[in-house]
Design a protein around this motif. Structure first.
Motif: not given
Length: 115
Positions: A13-17, A20-21, A25-26, A49-52
């Motif tokens: 789910x985080x990778x999907x977030x 899809x930018x 949500x991620x 990756x998300x927080x980066x």
């Protein structure tokens, strides 16, 4: 909304977030994962990756330290940390991670050097 305790579902789910930018949500998914699951290096790498991408350097540092404590350093974690540092032009941290990899005999490949 998923309420289970499988870190793999959260990672997907985080990778999907990310794809899809939907980075906020991620980040929210990561917090839920942290509350309900045992995290692994894939979960930590995805969070980095998300927080980066959010350029949240404080959170990147926290997640990376947790990952090192829980999982130890591997190429996947190192790549995510290097990418997060490169995103904010933090050359010092990139060099530190590469030094950690070398001292812990983690293979350094082309991806680590070109991120």
């Amino acid at each position: 909304s998923y309420t289970g305790n499988s870190s793999r579902i959260y990672v997907l789910a985080m990778n999907a977030a990310i794809h899809y930018d939907q980075l906020l949500q991620g980040a929210s998914l990561y917090r839920k994962c942290k509350e309900s699951c045992q995290q692994d290096s894939f979960c930590y790498s995805t969070a980095l990756r998300i927080f980066g991408q959010l350029e949240d350097t404080e959170r990147v540092c926290e997640v990376y330290q947790e990952a090192l404590k829980d999982c130890g350093l591997n190429g996947h974690l190192a790549m995510s940390r290097i990418s997060a540092a490169a995103r904010v032009a933090d050359v010092k941290t990139v060099a530190q991670v590469l030094d950690q990899m070398e001292s812990r005999r983690v293979d350094i490949d082309l991806y680590h050097l070109t991120s």
